[in-house]
Each structure stands twice: as C-alpha cells, then as structure tokens.
Design a protein around this motif. Structure first.
Motif, short mmCIF file in Angstrom:
data_model
loop_
_atom_site.label_atom_id
_atom_site.label_comp_id
_atom_site.label_asym_id
_atom_site.label_seq_id
_atom_site.Cartn_x
_atom_site.Cartn_y
_atom_site.Cartn_z
N PRO A 132 0.82 -1.22 0.00
CA PRO A 132 0.00 0.00 0.00
C PRO A 132 0.85 1.26 0.00
O PRO A 132 1.94 1.30 0.57
CB PRO A 132 -0.79 -0.12 1.30
N LEU A 133 0.33 2.30 -0.65
CA LEU A 133 0.91 3.64 -0.56
C LEU A 133 0.25 4.32 0.64
O LEU A 133 -0.91 4.72 0.57
CB LEU A 133 0.65 4.43 -1.84
N LEU A 134 0.98 4.40 1.74
CA LEU A 134 0.41 4.90 2.99
C LEU A 134 0.83 6.34 3.24
O LEU A 134 2.01 6.66 3.28
CB LEU A 134 0.88 4.03 4.17
N ASP A 135 -0.17 7.21 3.39
CA ASP A 135 0.07 8.59 3.80
C ASP A 135 -0.49 8.73 5.21
O ASP A 135 -1.68 8.96 5.41
CB ASP A 135 -0.63 9.54 2.84
N GLY A 136 0.39 8.56 6.21
CA GLY A 136 -0.08 8.44 7.59
C GLY A 136 -0.78 7.10 7.73
O GLY A 136 -0.19 6.05 7.52
N GLU A 137 -2.05 7.13 8.08
CA GLU A 137 -2.82 5.90 8.19
C GLU A 137 -3.73 5.69 6.97
O GLU A 137 -4.40 4.67 6.87
CB GLU A 137 -3.68 5.93 9.46
N ALA A 138 -3.75 6.64 6.05
CA ALA A 138 -4.63 6.55 4.88
C ALA A 138 -3.91 5.86 3.73
O ALA A 138 -2.75 6.13 3.44
CB ALA A 138 -5.07 7.95 4.45
N VAL A 139 -4.63 4.94 3.06
CA VAL A 139 -4.11 4.27 1.87
C VAL A 139 -4.50 5.09 0.66
O VAL A 139 -5.67 5.31 0.37
CB VAL A 139 -4.69 2.84 1.75
N THR A 140 -3.49 5.60 -0.07
CA THR A 140 -3.75 6.44 -1.24
C THR A 140 -3.58 5.68 -2.54
O THR A 140 -3.85 6.23 -3.61
CB THR A 140 -2.82 7.66 -1.25
N GLY A 141 -3.12 4.42 -2.47
CA GLY A 141 -2.95 3.63 -3.69
C GLY A 141 -2.22 2.34 -3.37
O GLY A 141 -1.93 2.04 -2.20
N TRP A 142 -1.91 1.57 -4.43
CA TRP A 142 -1.24 0.28 -4.26
C TRP A 142 -0.20 0.10 -5.35
O TRP A 142 -0.36 0.58 -6.47
CB TRP A 142 -2.24 -0.87 -4.33
N VAL A 143 0.87 -0.60 -5.01
CA VAL A 143 1.88 -1.02 -5.98
C VAL A 143 1.90 -2.54 -6.01
O VAL A 143 2.08 -3.18 -4.95
CB VAL A 143 3.28 -0.47 -5.63
N GLY A 144 1.70 -3.12 -7.19
CA GLY A 144 1.72 -4.57 -7.35
C GLY A 144 2.92 -5.01 -8.17
O GLY A 144 3.25 -4.38 -9.18
N LEU A 145 3.59 -6.07 -7.72
CA LEU A 145 4.78 -6.59 -8.39
C LEU A 145 4.61 -8.08 -8.65
O LEU A 145 3.97 -8.78 -7.86
CB LEU A 145 6.03 -6.36 -7.53
N GLY A 146 5.19 -8.56 -9.74
CA GLY A 146 5.12 -9.98 -10.04
C GLY A 146 6.37 -10.48 -10.73
O GLY A 146 7.06 -9.72 -11.41
N THR A 147 6.67 -11.78 -10.53
CA THR A 147 7.82 -12.41 -11.16
C THR A 147 7.56 -13.90 -11.34
O THR A 147 6.74 -14.49 -10.63
CB THR A 147 9.10 -12.20 -10.32
N SER A 148 8.25 -14.51 -12.30
CA SER A 148 8.10 -15.94 -12.56
C SER A 148 8.89 -16.79 -11.58
O SER A 148 8.76 -18.02 -11.57
CB SER A 148 8.55 -16.26 -14.00
N ARG A 149 9.70 -16.17 -10.71
CA ARG A 149 10.49 -16.92 -9.73
C ARG A 149 9.64 -17.21 -8.50
O ARG A 149 8.95 -16.31 -7.98
CB ARG A 149 11.73 -16.12 -9.31
N ALA A 150 9.68 -18.43 -8.04
CA ALA A 150 8.91 -18.81 -6.86
C ALA A 150 9.55 -18.25 -5.60
O ALA A 150 10.78 -18.15 -5.49
CB ALA A 150 8.82 -20.33 -6.76
N ASN A 151 8.71 -17.85 -4.64
CA ASN A 151 9.16 -17.34 -3.33
C ASN A 151 10.19 -16.21 -3.47
O ASN A 151 11.18 -16.14 -2.75
CB ASN A 151 9.77 -18.49 -2.50
#
Length: 529
Positions: A132-151
C-alpha cells in the motif's frame, strides 16, 4: 553523470517544474522493478489527484471496477499484507465520481500498459506482491509486483521496497504542495531528504492539526522560515483560505497599525475609503508575522489583544471586530534575551511560544545541498531557456545529462557540501543563479566556484598545522595548494580559479616551493619533498 539513489531521485523529481503525477508513478515503478528484480509492476491510484491538475497521459489506464484485480488474484499466490483482497477492496471503495487509474511496466515486453496484459501477467506470476501507498494511516494507492520466480519476495526485499514506497508518497505530497502554491503565484523549494528536514516536515504536520494555536518559528536568516509557515498553512484545515505574510520590520510604527488592522473611512486625512488591513484580509486563514522581534511596544500590546480575545480595532472604529485568524510568527533573534532586557513583552512571548518549530540551518542538513542545488540549476535552465524541450527520457538537450543531474559534475556538488553556508538556502540559490548566469560553460564544475567557498573561509582553517608547531608559512601554502590540486584532479587551470589567482602565478608559486609543475595537468614529484 551524477547518480541519485531512488529516495533522492523521487524527492528531486517532486521539485521540478515540468514534473507531474504521472512522472512520479513512472519513476516509482522503474525503481520498484530494479529493487525487487520483478518482471511486471503496476501502480493503482485515485484519479482525483490526477483530474485536479488537469493532466492527461495516454500511458494511463482507467480501472473501471475491482473485477480485473480480482481476476488477477484467482490463480496467483499473492502476498498482500493483512488481506489478499485489500487492493481490490480499495478499488471498490474508490470507484465513484473519481475512478482509479493504473500505470505499469513489464520487462517481458518493451511496453505493456493495457489493463488486461499487465494484470494478466500478475495473475500468471509465480510470486506476486502488493504494497500500500500509505500517507499516515490513509491508503492512497497500491503497488503490485510480479515475477516468474517462486518465493521471490523475501522479507529482505519487502524491507528494501518500503523506503521507496514512503519516498514516493512524500514526493507526491510535495508535488501537490508545490502545485497548490503555484496556482497562487508562489514558487517554493520544499526539497530535502535528510533526517533534520524530514523531522521538520513531521513536526509541521503535527503543528498544522492545531487549527487555532499560534506557532513560533525559529531559524537563521535564509533558512526558509516563511516556507515552513506556508507549509503549516497548507497542511492545516485553513488551506483553502488566505495566507497573508507581513514583514514587521518593513514599516514604521504608525503605518504598521494601519497595515495590520486597517482604518475606517474618513478616520484621518486621506482616508477616503475603508481599508481592511492584513488581519481582515486573512479572515479564516493564516497571518504570517515575519521578524516579530521588530514589533514596537504599542503593536506588541495590540497583538496580545488579538491572541487573547480574537479581536482587532481598526483606526477610527469605536467597537472591535472579531477575527478568525491563526498567527504564525517567525524570528532569527534571541527572544528570551530580549524578554530579559525588557525589549519584548514576556506575556506576548508566552502566548506565541506555545507550538514551536525550529528550521535547521543548511550546514546541519548537508545531504540536502545537492538536491537543492540541482533544483535551483534546473530552475535556471528553464528560466534561461537552456532546455529546448524535455522528452520521455528526461534528457537536458543542452548538456545531455538527466534532468535530475542539474547540469553540474559530481565534484561540483561535493564541494558545495564542504561549505558552511552562513546565508543558508538563500545563499545557495543566489550562488547558483550567479554561476549559471555568468558561466558560458554548459556544465558547472569546481573550477566555477568562488575561492571563499572552496577554501571554506566561514570555518576554521583545514590545512594541517597541528602536527608541527614550527611549520613555516611556505609549508602551509604548499599544503593548501596540494589540497586544491587534489580536489581538481591536478588541473592547474581549475586550481588557479579556486585560489583566485592566475594560472601563471600558481605555477610560479609551485616552482618557488619546489613542486613539480609548468604543464597542465601536473604530477607531484615526491623526490622534491
């Protein structure tokens, strides 16, 4: 080319006049992929901050509903902190008048910004991570990441990403602050990543929450006290109302009364109309009283009444007027000493000294000097029309450097960090304007700096005199020349500029002192020692 870390890079971007919301998110995605070795990344954010600036970008994709994100998780082993569906829930909650937007990048293809391919790649990833993109306690957005490598997303990777996410939120807040000020005709340089500056920023937000309590700002000349006051106003609930600055030392005592409190029509000769004065002009907002220590005794009494009763009395008016104004005062003087000497009222000092902010001098936040210098250089590039255009690669077409580099060498910024800056940020800005205006070179280097800055005349001497009490003057001069030559990479031309002498004079001194020389560059011959 000057290399910036991701934290400094994002903070530097937030101060550039050509940068918008999209640029912050794009750079965030680029750094997130580099830090985590991911193959695909997306950023989700609310379009309210996008539309409020009137920006548009073909790379952005509007997320119509949370369904696409839900589909992306059906077949993935996603890690999303407290809840796998937290980002999808955020999209659902924010889908209304303003729709969430998405920006992303994939290294599997040259470019992949369409919604389905990116979220589909996240769904197919062996490992995925949402932060989450946290501004204090407020969530202003999200960043999602992905890869083909397990764990792939170990606790170490997650900890490495957290400062990046924090700096992005900070950069976005500063960008909005700058754009807010820009719409009101103000140019601000709210830039810094040092612990001192971040601590001031946190303190400002805490002080801003107290909507009516006076604030006293202390700091040296040129350190940015008015900018700190404006930040308090911006982060408070008064931000949509006026911010009115007043320099207490600029007017005589008689004019100050009229300037602050106004007058009634015909209250004195020449008063042909009613004048509101600064307090009524700041109604509902903030009045910034700079150099409050210069207030004469009668005005100190009048200000005390405003603080105690919330009332002002314009010249020629029988009854007072109630005002809703927050007072922020600033000074670089020793108020405690002035109170002890009877030159400043102790009761006024007590009422002003409730919430305090100390703006650190530039010498105490050395890490911020390159960031500020880059900002001022870029500002000058724009002002002097040196940058003909800025393309997607963000290259300055005058010097072929990234726009964050600021058209100067790394050694140039290093030399700036070694100076004490008695005039603080104002002195730094004036120096940059001077150098960029008077120099015909495209890239600034240490040779362009004035000799007093290079030799650090505002500090104690730095040449080695402690080892030998019988050290001769020639030995001291020789040691200093050697140090300057080392700084310039043994370039005599630049060394002579730093020393404030001609190159031929420098060579003559070197020959007299038994130093190898006569050509440029030189190599010191230890056999002559």
């Amino acid at each position: 080319m000057v290399q910036l870390n991701s934290f400094d890079d994002l903070l530097s971007l937030s101060g550039h006049p050509h940068i918008g919301v999209s640029d912050i998110y794009k750079r965030l995605i680029d750094h997130a992929i580099d830090v985590s070795s991911s193959e695909v990344a997306v950023a989700l954010f609310n379009s309210s901050e996008w539309k409020s600036q009137g920006e548009s970008d073909p790379d952005l994709v509007r997320v119509e509903s949370p369904a696409a994100i839900e589909r992306a998780w059906k077949s993935s082993r996603a890690w999303a902190g407290a809840s796998r569906m937290a980002a999808a829930s955020w999209v659902a909650e924010n889908t209304g008048d303003y729709l969430p937007y998405m920006y992303g990048r994939s290294i599997r293809e040259k470019s992949a910004r369409a919604e389905a391919p990116l979220l589909g790649q996240l769904a197919d990833s062996a490992s995925s991570l949402w932060l989450p993109l946290l501004d204090g306690e407020a969530v202003t957005g999200w960043v999602g990441l992905g890869t083909s490598r397990a764990n792939a997303y170990t606790p170490f990777i997650i900890r490495s990403l957290e400062p990046l996410i924090s700096s992005a939120v900070l950069a976005l807040n500063r960008l909005r602050f700058r754009q807010y000020a820009g719409k009101r005709g103000l140019e601000i340089n709210w830039i810094g990543g040092s612990q001192k500056f971040l601590g001031l920023e946190r303190a400002i937000k805490q002080v801003a929450d107290q909507n009516r309590v006076p604030v006293l700002i202390r700091g040296e000349r040129g350190s940015g006290k008015e900018l700190a006051a404006y930040a308090v106003h911006y982060f408070s609930r008064r931000r949509d109302n006026p911010f009115v600055p007043v320099l207490a030392s600029a007017l005589s005592e008689t004019l100050q009364v009229d300037e602050l409190f106004g007058h009634e029509k015909n209250s004195f000769t020449g008063a042909s109309t009613f004048r509101k004065g600064k307090f009524l002009s700041a109604e509902g907002g903030t009045l910034f009283l700079d150099e409050v220590a210069d207030l004469p005794p009668t005005l100190q009494v009048a200000l005390l009444r405003v603080l105690d009763q919330g009332e002002i009395q314009p010249i020629g008016r029988d009854l007072p007027i109630r005002v809703d104004v927050r007072i922020i005062a600033a000074t670089n003087r020793d108020l405690e000493k002035m109170v002890a000497e009877g030159r400043f009222r102790d009761d006024l000092y007590d009422r002003l000294n409730v919430l305090k902010l100390n703006v650190p001098p530039l010498r105490e936040r050395v890490e911020d000097i390159p960031l500020l210098a880059r900002y001022f250089l870029l500002e000058q590039c724009v002002e002097m029309n040196r940058r003909r255009r800025i393309d997607q690669s963000s290259i300055c077409h005058t010097c072929d450097l990234e726009m964050n580099a600021g058209c100067a060498t790394e050694n140039f910024y290093g030399m700036l960090k070694g100076y004490g800056w008695p005039g603080n940020v104002r002195e730094l800005r004036n120096l940059v304007i001077q150098l960029s205006t008077m120099s015909y070179d495209k890239i600034l280097d240490p040779g362009h700096l004035p000799v007093h800055l290079v030799s650090g005349l505002d500090k104690e001497p730095t040449f080695p005199v402690s080892a030998d009490a019988n050290m001769t003057l020639d030995s001291v001069i020789r040691s200093h020349i050697e140090k300057i030559l080392e700084t310039t990479g043994n370039n005599q031309t630049q060394a002579a500029k730093m020393l404030g002498i001609a190159r031929t004079t420098l060579q003559g001194k070197m020959r007299k002192l038994g130093m190898a020389g006569g050509t440029d560059p030189i190599v010191y011959d230890s056999r002559n020692n």
